[in-house]
Scaffold this motif. Structure first.
Motif, PDB file in Angstrom:
ATOM      1  N   MET A 176       0.952  -1.223  -0.101  1.00 20.76           N
ATOM      2  CA  MET A 176      -0.043   0.002   0.016  1.00 20.76           C
ATOM      3  C   MET A 176       0.774   1.156   0.044  1.00 20.76           C
ATOM      4  SD  MET A 176      -3.122  -0.818  -0.285  1.00 20.76           S
ATOM      5  CE  MET A 176      -3.996   0.561  -0.085  1.00 20.76           C
ATOM      6  N   ALA A 177       2.046   1.315   0.790  1.00 22.51           N
ATOM      7  CA  ALA A 177       2.973   2.465   1.017  1.00 22.51           C
ATOM      8  C   ALA A 177       3.709   2.639  -0.595  1.00 22.51           C
ATOM      9  CB  ALA A 177       3.890   2.211   1.931  1.00 22.51           C
ATOM     10  N   ALA A 178       3.781   1.475  -1.114  1.00 24.53           N
ATOM     11  CA  ALA A 178       4.389   1.368  -2.576  1.00 24.53           C
ATOM     12  C   ALA A 178       3.599   2.348  -3.607  1.00 24.53           C
ATOM     13  CB  ALA A 178       4.895   0.343  -2.928  1.00 24.53           C
ATOM     14  N   ARG A 179       2.154   2.340  -3.231  1.00 19.41           N
ATOM     15  CA  ARG A 179       1.444   2.893  -4.119  1.00 19.41           C
ATOM     16  C   ARG A 179       1.498   2.587  -5.600  1.00 19.41           C
ATOM     17  NH1 ARG A 179      -2.133   3.897  -1.452  1.00 19.41           N
ATOM     18  NH2 ARG A 179      -3.249   4.772  -3.493  1.00 19.41           N
ATOM     19  N   GLY A 180       1.600   1.369  -5.680  1.00 18.71           N
ATOM     20  CA  GLY A 180       1.904   0.756  -7.224  1.00 18.71           C
ATOM     21  C   GLY A 180       0.681   0.100  -7.630  1.00 18.71           C
ATOM     22  N   ARG A 181       0.694  -1.086  -8.373  1.00 13.18           N
ATOM     23  CA  ARG A 181      -0.349  -1.979  -8.875  1.00 13.18           C
ATOM     24  C   ARG A 181      -1.552  -2.282  -7.835  1.00 13.18           C
ATOM     25  NH1 ARG A 181      -0.999  -3.196 -14.105  1.00 13.18           N
ATOM     26  NH2 ARG A 181       0.805  -2.709 -14.812  1.00 13.18           N
ATOM     27  N   TYR A 182      -0.660  -3.032  -6.721  1.00 22.66           N
ATOM     28  CA  TYR A 182      -1.569  -3.313  -5.840  1.00 22.66           C
ATOM     29  C   TYR A 182      -2.611  -2.522  -4.941  1.00 22.66           C
ATOM     30  CZ  TYR A 182      -2.519  -5.890  -1.244  1.00 22.66           C
ATOM     31  OH  TYR A 182      -3.272  -6.291  -0.375  1.00 22.66           O
ATOM     32  N   ALA A 183      -1.778  -1.270  -4.490  1.00 20.52           N
ATOM     33  CA  ALA A 183      -2.464  -0.204  -3.969  1.00 20.52           C
ATOM     34  C   ALA A 183      -3.625   0.033  -4.886  1.00 20.52           C
ATOM     35  CB  ALA A 183      -1.563   1.028  -3.760  1.00 20.52           C
ATOM     36  N   ALA A 184      -3.395   0.261  -6.247  1.00 21.40           N
ATOM     37  CA  ALA A 184      -4.494   0.857  -7.154  1.00 21.40           C
ATOM     38  C   ALA A 184      -5.543  -0.287  -7.137  1.00 21.40           C
ATOM     39  CB  ALA A 184      -3.852   0.855  -8.597  1.00 21.40           C
ATOM     40  N   MET A 185      -5.386  -1.447  -7.126  1.00 20.37           N
ATOM     41  CA  MET A 185      -6.324  -2.739  -7.066  1.00 20.37           C
ATOM     42  C   MET A 185      -7.048  -2.612  -6.054  1.00 20.37           C
ATOM     43  SD  MET A 185      -4.110  -5.926  -8.897  1.00 20.37           S
ATOM     44  CE  MET A 185      -5.535  -7.010  -8.538  1.00 20.37           C
ATOM     45  N   PHE A 186      -6.459  -2.454  -4.932  1.00 18.78           N
ATOM     46  CA  PHE A 186      -6.894  -2.447  -3.475  1.00 18.78           C
ATOM     47  C   PHE A 186      -7.827  -1.203  -3.161  1.00 18.78           C
ATOM     48  CE2 PHE A 186      -7.636  -1.933   1.005  1.00 18.78           C
ATOM     49  CZ  PHE A 186      -7.815  -3.246   1.549  1.00 18.78           C
ATOM     50  N   ASP A 187      -7.455  -0.017  -3.873  1.00 20.42           N
ATOM     51  CA  ASP A 187      -8.300   1.097  -3.577  1.00 20.42           C
ATOM     52  C   ASP A 187      -9.617   1.176  -4.444  1.00 20.42           C
ATOM     53  OD1 ASP A 187      -6.480   2.217  -1.754  1.00 20.42           O
ATOM     54  OD2 ASP A 187      -5.595   3.499  -3.140  1.00 20.42           O
ATOM     55  N   ALA A 188      -9.421   0.589  -5.703  1.00 19.93           N
ATOM     56  CA  ALA A 188     -10.609   0.452  -6.459  1.00 19.93           C
ATOM     57  C   ALA A 188     -11.561  -0.586  -5.992  1.00 19.93           C
ATOM     58  CB  ALA A 188     -10.041  -0.306  -7.951  1.00 19.93           C
ATOM     59  N   GLN A 189     -11.028  -1.473  -5.218  1.00 15.87           N
ATOM     60  CA  GLN A 189     -12.251  -2.337  -4.759  1.00 15.87           C
ATOM     61  C   GLN A 189     -12.836  -1.752  -3.558  1.00 15.87           C
ATOM     62  OE1 GLN A 189     -11.338  -6.454  -4.352  1.00 15.87           O
ATOM     63  NE2 GLN A 189     -10.805  -6.840  -6.534  1.00 15.87           N
ATOM     64  N   ALA A 190     -11.932  -1.144  -2.805  1.00 16.70           N
ATOM     65  CA  ALA A 190     -12.501  -0.340  -1.415  1.00 16.70           C
ATOM     66  C   ALA A 190     -13.647   0.592  -1.874  1.00 16.70           C
ATOM     67  CB  ALA A 190     -11.481   0.280  -0.516  1.00 16.70           C
ATOM     68  N   ALA A 191     -13.456   1.087  -2.915  1.00 15.32           N
ATOM     69  CA  ALA A 191     -14.336   2.317  -3.382  1.00 15.32           C
ATOM     70  C   ALA A 191     -15.482   1.468  -3.695  1.00 15.32           C
ATOM     71  CB  ALA A 191     -13.648   3.020  -4.724  1.00 15.32           C
ATOM     72  N   GLN A 192     -15.715   0.586  -4.167  1.00 11.37           N
ATOM     73  CA  GLN A 192     -16.951  -0.273  -4.497  1.00 11.37           C
ATOM     74  C   GLN A 192     -17.894  -0.234  -3.386  1.00 11.37           C
ATOM     75  OE1 GLN A 192     -15.953  -3.840  -6.501  1.00 11.37           O
ATOM     76  NE2 GLN A 192     -15.584  -2.724  -8.437  1.00 11.37           N
ATOM     77  N   TYR A 193     -17.153  -0.446  -2.111  1.00 15.20           N
ATOM     78  CA  TYR A 193     -17.933  -0.725  -0.945  1.00 15.20           C
ATOM     79  C   TYR A 193     -18.051   0.380  -0.277  1.00 15.20           C
ATOM     80  CZ  TYR A 193     -17.012  -5.530  -2.111  1.00 15.20           C
ATOM     81  OH  TYR A 193     -16.970  -6.736  -2.503  1.00 15.20           O
ATOM     82  N   ALA A 194     -17.642   1.470  -0.588  1.00 20.26           N
ATOM     83  CA  ALA A 194     -17.567   2.974   0.028  1.00 20.26           C
ATOM     84  C   ALA A 194     -19.159   3.284   0.386  1.00 20.26           C
ATOM     85  CB  ALA A 194     -17.303   4.205  -0.687  1.00 20.26           C
ATOM     86  N   PRO A 195     -19.381   3.938   1.365  1.00 23.44           N
ATOM     87  CA  PRO A 195     -20.811   4.339   1.723  1.00 23.44           C
ATOM     88  C   PRO A 195     -21.215   5.150   0.769  1.00 23.44           C
ATOM     89  CG  PRO A 195     -19.068   5.472   3.482  1.00 23.44           C
ATOM     90  CD  PRO A 195     -18.386   4.585   2.381  1.00 23.44           C
ATOM     91  N   ALA A 196     -22.732   5.295   0.461  1.00 21.58           N
ATOM     92  CA  ALA A 196     -23.521   5.506  -0.761  1.00 21.58           C
ATOM     93  C   ALA A 196     -23.537   7.207  -0.790  1.00 21.58           C
ATOM     94  CB  ALA A 196     -24.899   5.517  -0.311  1.00 21.58           C
ATOM     95  N   PRO A 197     -23.190   8.041   0.119  1.00 23.90           N
ATOM     96  CA  PRO A 197     -23.147   9.366  -0.188  1.00 23.90           C
ATOM     97  C   PRO A 197     -21.897   9.924  -0.853  1.00 23.90           C
ATOM     98  CG  PRO A 197     -23.643   9.005   2.118  1.00 23.90           C
ATOM     99  CD  PRO A 197     -23.248   7.855   1.733  1.00 23.90           C
ATOM    100  N   THR A 198     -20.685   9.017  -0.738  1.00 26.31           N
ATOM    101  CA  THR A 198     -19.516   9.354  -1.690  1.00 26.31           C
ATOM    102  C   THR A 198     -19.640   9.160  -2.949  1.00 26.31           C
ATOM    103  OG1 THR A 198     -18.432   7.199  -1.192  1.00 26.31           O
ATOM    104  CG2 THR A 198     -18.044   8.828   0.597  1.00 26.31           C
TER     105      THR A 198
END
Ligand SMILES: Nc1ncnc2c1ncn2[C@@H]1O[C@H](COP(=O)(O)OP(=O)(O)O)[C@@H](O)[C@H]1O
Ligand SMILES: [Mg+2]
Length: 457
Positions: free
Chosen positions: A422-444
């Motif tokens: 996650m700290a390296a902000r590479g491919r893994y971090a991008a994949m993780f953030d993309a999936q986390a965003a899918q579960y983000a609460p509705a107002p965002t």
């Protein structure tokens, strides 16, 4: 028949039989070539027939109207197959006509020679009469011989294919025997492994190195087609690398007794086999040679939270899970996955020595809650004697892994712990953030802005 007429008639006999032999041979060759080039067509026809009646296809066959679509394809295929049969038949007729004509000419020439011999006084009428009978019965026998030889020839074409197939099978089969797998293995390693499937230009895995220590959980992530499942096949000894080495301890897999190696591997894949047997046997079949009563299976059922699934079945663990039989039960995809997990537990818990547990996209049919629970359970399977490899594209399941490897187009792109990656902000971090965003609460989730009307003028 005088001895002097015999030698003159013998070559004629051969001339009478030869065209028929040629014709039969040609027809056989043509038939063989046709069978070979149409064999895929015939198989496709059978496949369509099966699809039309299979249970798994039934929903789409009905709702998407795939039935009439497949039927029309089948009809077209049947028509083209019929056209091919017609072509073969007319070609055969022409060949046989030419052969019969040539044979007839040879027969006429033979009788012509005999007539000439009689007229010239070289042959008596009595001898000629005998010769006619000899020519007729001789050419008939020779004809039969030619037909038999030809049949042998035609069969030999298929026998040749069969022996080629057997050679190929011997070449591809996993060899039996080899060095024993070391009893104590502290880790399994891949060293600069490259694997290319025979029909592919690019390698599915390209110079990949990784280490699986016993007692650890390793995650492998990457998009579809990045080589994750290929990596698992190499780890388990199903495939051998073309370049590089896979080692169990210090022993190289290529030299090991593969059946001993398989004995040390437990596998749970997305498309694990749903055996058409009882629920109990579906679990026990993880290590079928190991005898077990229903009570012995209980820990595996509990481990996978499959208790409620089994409780719902009419005969509990003894219920038959094969819809092709009367009175059998059916499970949903997620329920099956629990049975699969129980099977994996059974295999791991009956293992005699250190080994590797490979879990390849195991949670695709589970609901989110069950997925979290399943990842948790898989992690708990890790013991000092077991290296767990978890392949998944669900990033939530990998963050607790001891080490994470990221594959991209067959190459190792990144590796490290969740925090490091996650700290390296590479491919893994991008994949993780993309999936986390899918579960983000509705107002965002931004509301679409009202369309702005642009004046075309
Ligand atoms: N049996 C096979 N024959 C030929 N190519 C294959 C075979 N299995 C996989 N591939 C190819 O190898 C690549 C990696 O596949 P795979 O390891 O299954 O990827 P992943 O599991 O990461 O989705 C893909 O391009 C795939 O099409
Ligand atoms: Mg895969």
């Amino acid at each position: 028949m005088s001895a002097t007429t015999n030698p003159a008639l013998l070559p004629m006999l051969i001339l009478i039989a030869a065209p028929r032999g040629w014709g039969a041979m040609r027809v056989a060759q043509e038939r063989y070539v046709s069978v070979m080039s149409w064999v895929e067509h015939v198989r496709a026809g059978r496949l369509i027939g099966n699809l039309l009646t299979e249970r798994t296809a039934a929903q789409e066959v009905r709702i998407h109207s795939v039935g009439p679509f497949l039927l029309s394809r089948y009809e077209r295929m049947a028509e083209s197959a019929e056209a091919e049969q017609e072509r073969l038949a007319s070609s055969k007729a022409v060949t046989e006509w030419v052969a019969a004509a040539l044979s007839g000419v040879a027969m006429a020439v033979t009788y012509g020679i005999m007539f000439w011999l009689i007229m010239g006084g070289h042959m008596s009428l009595a001898v000629a009469g005998t010769a006619v009978i000899a020519v007729r019965s001789g050419s008939a026998s020779l004809g039969a011989l030619v037909m038999n030889v030809n049949q042998l020839h035609e069969e030999s074409l298929y026998v040749r294919d069969h022996s080629r197939f057997l050679d190929e099978a011997t070449r591809r089969t996993i060899p039996s025997g080899g060095d024993p797998v070391p009893a104590r293995v502290r880790q399994v390693t891949l060293d600069q492994v490259t694997y290319r499937y025979p029909d592919r230009a690019d390698p599915a895995l390209d110079e990949v190195s990784l280490t699986l220590p016993m007692g650890s959980v390793t995650a492998v992530v990457g998009e579809n087609g990045s080589g994750k499942s290929t990596l698992m096949k190499l780890l388990s000894g199903l495939l051998l690398p073309q370049v590089g080495t896979v080692r169990w301890g210090d022993a190289e897999v290529a030299s090991l007794d593969r059946s001993q190696l398989f004995d040390r591997v437990a596998l749970l894949t997305q498309d694990f086999q749903r055996w058409p047997v009882t629920a109990a046997m579906n679990i026990r079949i993880g290590r079928p040679a190991h005898e077990a009563g229903p009570e012995d299976l209980r820990p595996s059922v509990d481990y996978a939270s499959a208790g409620p699934v089994v409780a719902k079945l009419p005969d509990g663990l003894q219920s038959l899970l094969a819809r092709v039989f009367r009175g059998a039960s059916e499970l949903s995809g997620g329920e099956w996955q629990k049975i699969g997990l129980a099977r994996t537990h059974w295999r791991s818990s009956t293992a005699a020595a250190e080994g590797v547990l490979i879990v390849d996209e195991p949670t695709s049919a589970l609901d989110p809650q069950a997925e979290i629970a399943a990842f948790d359970r898989i992690r708990r399977l890790a013991s000092p004697d077991l290296a767990v490899v978890l392949v998944t594209h669900r990033m939530s399941g990998v963050r607790h892994a001891d080490r994470i490897y990221v594959l991209h187009q067959g190459r190792l792109a990144e590796q490290g712990s969740h925090q490091e990656l996650m700290a390296a902000r590479g491919r893994y971090a991008a994949m993780f953030d993309a999936q986390a965003a899918q579960y983000a609460p509705a107002p965002t989730v931004p509301h679409p802005a009202p369309p702005t009307v642009v004046d075309p003028a």
